[in-house]
Design an enzyme around this catalytic site. Structure first.
Site, mmCIF file in Angstrom:
data_model
loop_
_atom_site.group_PDB
_atom_site.id
_atom_site.type_symbol
_atom_site.label_atom_id
_atom_site.label_comp_id
_atom_site.label_asym_id
_atom_site.label_seq_id
_atom_site.Cartn_x
_atom_site.Cartn_y
_atom_site.Cartn_z
ATOM 1 N N TYR A 158 0.849 -1.212 0.000
ATOM 2 C CA TYR A 158 0.000 0.000 0.000
ATOM 3 C C TYR A 158 0.874 1.248 0.000
ATOM 4 C CZ TYR A 158 -3.334 3.318 2.202
ATOM 5 O OH TYR A 158 -4.132 4.402 2.534
ATOM 6 N N PRO A 185 -3.673 12.345 4.833
ATOM 7 C CA PRO A 185 -4.423 12.262 6.100
ATOM 8 C C PRO A 185 -3.749 11.299 7.083
ATOM 9 C CG PRO A 185 -5.825 11.753 4.200
ATOM 10 C CD PRO A 185 -4.410 11.710 3.743
ATOM 11 N N ASN A 187 -4.703 8.663 10.456
ATOM 12 C CA ASN A 187 -5.779 7.661 10.577
ATOM 13 C C ASN A 187 -7.142 8.350 10.670
ATOM 14 O OD1 ASN A 187 -3.265 6.349 11.349
ATOM 15 N ND2 ASN A 187 -4.549 4.613 11.934
ATOM 16 N N TRP A 223 -6.194 -5.777 20.519
ATOM 17 C CA TRP A 223 -5.036 -6.511 19.984
ATOM 18 C C TRP A 223 -3.745 -5.762 20.261
ATOM 19 C CZ3 TRP A 223 -7.949 -7.479 14.772
ATOM 20 C CH2 TRP A 223 -8.829 -8.571 14.947
HETATM 21 P P1 NAP Z 1 -13.111 3.010 2.187
HETATM 22 O O1 NAP Z 1 -14.124 3.420 3.191
HETATM 23 O O2 NAP Z 1 -12.602 1.627 2.155
HETATM 24 O O3 NAP Z 1 -13.686 3.389 0.720
HETATM 25 C C1 NAP Z 1 -12.937 3.021 -0.405
HETATM 26 C C2 NAP Z 1 -13.657 3.579 -1.607
HETATM 27 O O4 NAP Z 1 -12.934 3.219 -2.777
HETATM 28 C C3 NAP Z 1 -15.075 3.041 -1.740
HETATM 29 O O5 NAP Z 1 -15.909 4.044 -2.272
HETATM 30 C C4 NAP Z 1 -14.883 1.912 -2.743
HETATM 31 O O6 NAP Z 1 -16.060 1.606 -3.505
HETATM 32 C C5 NAP Z 1 -13.826 2.533 -3.635
HETATM 33 N N1 NAP Z 1 -13.111 1.501 -4.389
HETATM 34 C C6 NAP Z 1 -12.327 0.514 -3.902
HETATM 35 N N2 NAP Z 1 -11.859 -0.231 -4.917
HETATM 36 C C7 NAP Z 1 -12.354 0.304 -6.072
HETATM 37 C C8 NAP Z 1 -12.251 -0.022 -7.451
HETATM 38 N N3 NAP Z 1 -11.522 -1.054 -7.875
HETATM 39 N N4 NAP Z 1 -12.906 0.745 -8.347
HETATM 40 C C9 NAP Z 1 -13.649 1.798 -7.939
HETATM 41 N N5 NAP Z 1 -13.793 2.178 -6.650
HETATM 42 C C10 NAP Z 1 -13.153 1.423 -5.733
HETATM 43 O O7 NAP Z 1 -11.820 3.940 2.263
HETATM 44 P P2 NAP Z 1 -11.621 5.357 2.982
HETATM 45 O O8 NAP Z 1 -11.170 5.114 4.369
HETATM 46 O O9 NAP Z 1 -12.792 6.235 2.691
HETATM 47 O O10 NAP Z 1 -10.331 5.902 2.188
HETATM 48 C C11 NAP Z 1 -10.481 6.902 1.192
HETATM 49 C C12 NAP Z 1 -9.086 7.357 0.827
HETATM 50 O O11 NAP Z 1 -8.435 7.873 1.994
HETATM 51 C C13 NAP Z 1 -8.197 6.218 0.304
HETATM 52 O O12 NAP Z 1 -7.430 6.686 -0.793
HETATM 53 C C14 NAP Z 1 -7.309 5.890 1.490
HETATM 54 O O13 NAP Z 1 -6.061 5.367 1.058
HETATM 55 C C15 NAP Z 1 -7.161 7.241 2.139
HETATM 56 N N6 NAP Z 1 -6.810 7.187 3.578
HETATM 57 C C16 NAP Z 1 -7.627 6.529 4.462
HETATM 58 C C17 NAP Z 1 -7.259 6.496 5.826
HETATM 59 C C18 NAP Z 1 -8.126 5.793 6.859
HETATM 60 O O14 NAP Z 1 -7.689 5.715 8.013
HETATM 61 N N7 NAP Z 1 -9.297 5.321 6.502
HETATM 62 C C19 NAP Z 1 -6.090 7.130 6.263
HETATM 63 C C20 NAP Z 1 -5.293 7.801 5.321
HETATM 64 C C21 NAP Z 1 -5.664 7.827 3.978
HETATM 65 P P3 NAP Z 1 -17.151 0.539 -2.928
HETATM 66 O O15 NAP Z 1 -17.897 1.259 -1.851
HETATM 67 O O16 NAP Z 1 -17.997 0.205 -4.125
HETATM 68 O O17 NAP Z 1 -16.351 -0.634 -2.410
HETATM 69 O O1 GFB Z 2 -5.868 1.182 12.310
HETATM 70 P P1 GFB Z 2 -4.866 0.073 12.382
HETATM 71 O O2 GFB Z 2 -5.323 -1.299 12.031
HETATM 72 O O3 GFB Z 2 -3.660 0.353 11.396
HETATM 73 O O4 GFB Z 2 -4.238 0.110 13.870
HETATM 74 P P2 GFB Z 2 -2.328 1.210 11.565
HETATM 75 C C1 GFB Z 2 -3.453 -0.967 14.275
HETATM 76 C C2 GFB Z 2 -3.013 -0.746 15.702
HETATM 77 O O5 GFB Z 2 -4.152 -0.878 16.598
HETATM 78 C C3 GFB Z 2 -2.044 -1.863 16.111
HETATM 79 C C4 GFB Z 2 -3.994 -2.048 17.407
HETATM 80 O O6 GFB Z 2 -1.207 -1.395 17.124
HETATM 81 C C5 GFB Z 2 -3.008 -2.909 16.622
HETATM 82 O O7 GFB Z 2 -2.365 -3.847 17.505
HETATM 83 N N1 GFB Z 2 -5.302 -2.693 17.580
HETATM 84 C C6 GFB Z 2 -5.843 -3.024 18.772
HETATM 85 C C7 GFB Z 2 -6.162 -3.026 16.601
HETATM 86 N N2 GFB Z 2 -7.049 -3.590 18.603
HETATM 87 C C8 GFB Z 2 -7.270 -3.598 17.244
HETATM 88 C C9 GFB Z 2 -8.363 -4.025 16.452
HETATM 89 O O8 GFB Z 2 -9.381 -4.557 16.938
HETATM 90 N N3 GFB Z 2 -8.271 -3.845 15.100
HETATM 91 C C10 GFB Z 2 -7.163 -3.283 14.521
HETATM 92 N N4 GFB Z 2 -7.132 -3.120 13.182
HETATM 93 N N5 GFB Z 2 -6.078 -2.858 15.254
HETATM 94 C C11 GFB Z 2 -2.684 1.387 8.992
HETATM 95 C C12 GFB Z 2 -2.013 0.964 7.697
HETATM 96 O O9 GFB Z 2 -1.788 1.190 10.057
HETATM 97 O O10 GFB Z 2 -2.999 2.768 8.943
HETATM 98 C C13 GFB Z 2 -2.906 1.214 6.543
HETATM 99 O O11 GFB Z 2 -1.655 -0.404 7.760
HETATM 100 C C14 GFB Z 2 -3.655 2.535 6.619
HETATM 101 O O12 GFB Z 2 -2.126 1.141 5.362
HETATM 102 C C15 GFB Z 2 -3.997 3.000 8.012
HETATM 103 O O13 GFB Z 2 -2.917 3.526 5.981
HETATM 104 C C16 GFB Z 2 -4.346 4.472 8.048
HETATM 105 O O14 GFB Z 2 -2.625 2.612 11.975
HETATM 106 O O15 GFB Z 2 -1.357 0.441 12.361
#
Ligand code: NAP
Ligand code: GFB
Length: 336
Positions: A158, A185, A187, A223
Site C-alpha cells: 500500500y 491524512p 488515521n 489486539w
Molecule cells: P473506504 O471506506 O474503504 O472506501 C474506499 C472507496 O474506494 C469506496 O468508495 C470503494 O467503492 C472505492 N473503491 C475501492 N476499490 C475500487 C475499485 N476497484 N474501483 C472503484 N472504486 C473502488 O476507504 P476510505 O477510508 O474512505 O479511504 C479513502 C481514501 O483515503 C483512500 O485513498 C485511502 O487510502 C485514504 N486514507 C484513508 C485512511 C483511513 O484511516 N481510513 C487514512 C489515510 C488515507 P465501494 O464502496 O464500491 O467498495
Molecule cells: O488502524 P490500524 O489497524 O492500522 O491500527 P495502523 C493498528 C493498531 O491498533 C495496532 C492495534 O497497534 C493494533 O495492535 N489494535 C488493537 C487493533 N485492537 C485492534 C483491532 O481490533 N483492530 C485493529 N485493526 N487494530 C494502517 C495501515 O496502520 O494505517 C494502513 O496499515 C492505513 O495502510 C492505516 O494507511 C491508516 O494505523 O497500524
C-alpha cells in the site's frame, strides 16, 4: 451516484439531471468513509452554487480497469476530481495482502490520473496516508520525508503504491503542467467506516467489538500491547479540509491533514474512550500475541497550520461518541 443540486439537497443518481454548473467535481471512492463525509458536509451547506458533485462507488466503474475508468470520465466530463478510491484496510489486512494492495492501487491511480490528464481535468486532489512514511525516521514527520527510506514492513504494498501518486503528480506537472496534488491524512474514523473486525482499522474494529461485548456481557479484547501511538482525524473534519484543498491549495507538493502532535493518543487511550462512549461495563483484555504494527508515525501539521491557523478539529472524545452512536443506530446496514 449522488447529484448535489443545491446546498441542501443531495439527489441520488437518476432522480433527474442537475442544472449544468461551472464546476463538475467527481469524487472517486465516494461511497466510502471519507467520500460519505464529503457528501455530508457538501449537502449540509459547504457546497457552492457553481458546483455539481458526483460521488462514485465501484459499481459505477471498477477503476482498476482502464476502459471502465475512461467510460466513467467521458460520461461525467469532470472539471475537478477528488480521488479517494483505493483498496484500503487496517494493519492486519495489509499484512495479509501486500501484493493486492500494491497492484490494485497502482492500477486505480494510473487509470484515474491518466484519464484526468487526457480529458483536461483542471485539478485532481489524491490521497496518500501518514502510514506510508519511512519506518526509520526522525519525528515529527513532515511532507518532505515521504521518500527518505522504506516504509514499515506491515504495509509496504500500500505504501509504495501511494508514494507513486506523489511521483505521478510531479511528472504530470513537469511534463504537462497538470494541477495534480495530494493530501496526506492521518488515521481517519467516523460514520460509514468499515467496521469489519478483521480487515478494518483500529477504532471501527474496537467499536464493533465493544458493541458485541456489551450485548453479550463479555470483555473487550484489544489486539497488541495498547502502547502504539496514533493521531486520529474525524472524517467530517477531514471532509472540510478536503474542500479547502480543492478550492484554495495551489501546490503540487502534498500537505499533511492531521491533528497536532499533542493530540496523539495511545491505542489504550483510544480503547478506553470507546469503553466510555459505549458505556461498556466489561473489562479490557490485551492480546499480546497480536502485532502492534508501527509503534508511532507522529506527523507535523505545521504546514496546514500556516495555511489555516484557525481550523478547529472536533475533540477526539466527541468524535468517538458520535461515531459509536452512529454505529449503534445503523448497526444493521453498517459495513462490518
Ligand atoms: P473506504 O471506506 O474503504 O472506501 C474506499 C472507496 O474506494 C469506496 O468508495 C470503494 O467503492 C472505492 N473503491 C475501492 N476499490 C475500487 C475499485 N476497484 N474501483 C472503484 N472504486 C473502488 O476507504 P476510505 O477510508 O474512505 O479511504 C479513502 C481514501 O483515503 C483512500 O485513498 C485511502 O487510502 C485514504 N486514507 C484513508 C485512511 C483511513 O484511516 N481510513 C487514512 C489515510 C488515507 P465501494 O464502496 O464500491 O467498495
Ligand atoms: O488502524 P490500524 O489497524 O492500522 O491500527 P495502523 C493498528 C493498531 O491498533 C495496532 C492495534 O497497534 C493494533 O495492535 N489494535 C488493537 C487493533 N485492537 C485492534 C483491532 O481490533 N483492530 C485493529 N485493526 N487494530 C494502517 C495501515 O496502520 O494505517 C494502513 O496499515 C492505513 O495502510 C492505516 O494507511 C491508516 O494505523 O497500524
Amino acid at each position: 451516484r449522488i447529484n448535489v443540486l443545491d446546498k441542501n439537497k443531495v439527489e441520488m443518481a437518476g432522480e433527474g439531471g442537475g442544472v449544468e454548473k461551472s464546476k463538475r467535481i467527481l469524487v472517486t471512492g465516494g461511497s466510502g468513509l471519507v467520500g460519505r463525509a464529503i457528501a455530508k458536509v457538501v449537502s449540509e451547506g459547504e457546497g457552492r452554487e457553481d458546483e455539481d458533485w458526483i460521488f462514485l462507488s465501484s459499481r459505477d466503474a471498477d477503476l482498476t480497469s482502464a476502459e471502465q475508468t475512461r467510460a466513467v470520465f467521458e460520461k461525467h466530463r469532470p472539471t475537478h476530481v477528488i480521488h479517494l478510491a483505493a483498496m484500503v484496510g487496517g494493519l492486519f489486512r495489509n499484512m495479509k495482502y501486500n501484493l493486492d494492495f500494491w497492484r490494485n492501487n497502482v492500477h486505480i491511480n494510473d487509470n484515474v490520473l491518466h484519464c484526468a490528464h487526457e480529458l483536461g481535468v483542471q485539478k485532481v486532489v489524491s490521497c496518500l496516508s501518514t502510514c506510508i512514511f519511512p519506518d526509520k525516521t526522525t519525528y515529527p514527520i513532515d511532507e518532505t520525508m515521504i521518500h527518505n527510506g522504506p516504509p514499515h514492513s506491515s504495509n509496504f504494498g500500500y505504501s509504495y503504491a501511494k508514494r507513486m501518486i506523489d511521483v505521478q503528480n510531479r511528472a504530470y506537472s513537469q511534463q504537462y503542467g497538470c494541477k495534480f496534488t495530494a493530501v496526506i491524512p492521518t488515521n481517519v474514523f467516523g460514520p460509514h467506516d468499515n467496521f469489519n473486525m478483521e480487515d478494518g482499522h483500529v477504532l471501527p474494529g474496537l467499536i464493533h467489538k465493544a458493541y458485541l461485548a456489551k450485548k453479550e456481557g463479555s470483555s473487550l479484547t484489544v489486539w497488541g500491547s495498547g502502547k502504539p501511538r496514533r493521531q486520529f482525524i474525524y472524517s467530517l473534519d477531514l471532509a472540510r479540509l478536503f474542500l479547502w484543498v480543492l478550492r484554495e491549495y495551489q501546490e503540487v507538493e502534498p500537505i499533511i491533514l492531521s491533528v497536532g502532535e499533542e493530540d496523539e493518543v495511545s491505542i489504550r487511550d483510544a480503547a478506553e474512550s470507546i469503553v466510555e462512549a459505549m458505556a461498556l461495563k466489561g473489562e479490557l483484555v490485551y492480546d499480546g500475541t497480536k502485532s502492534d504494527g508501527q509503534f508511532k508515525k507522529t506527523a507535523s501539521n505545521k504546514k496546514l497550520r500556516e495555511y489555516l491557523p484557525q481550523f478547529k478539529f472536533t475533540p477526539f472524545k466527541q468524535a468517538v461518541k458520535e461515531t459509536c452512536d452512529w454505529f449503534v443506530t445503523n448497526y444493521d446496514t453498517a459495513r462490518k
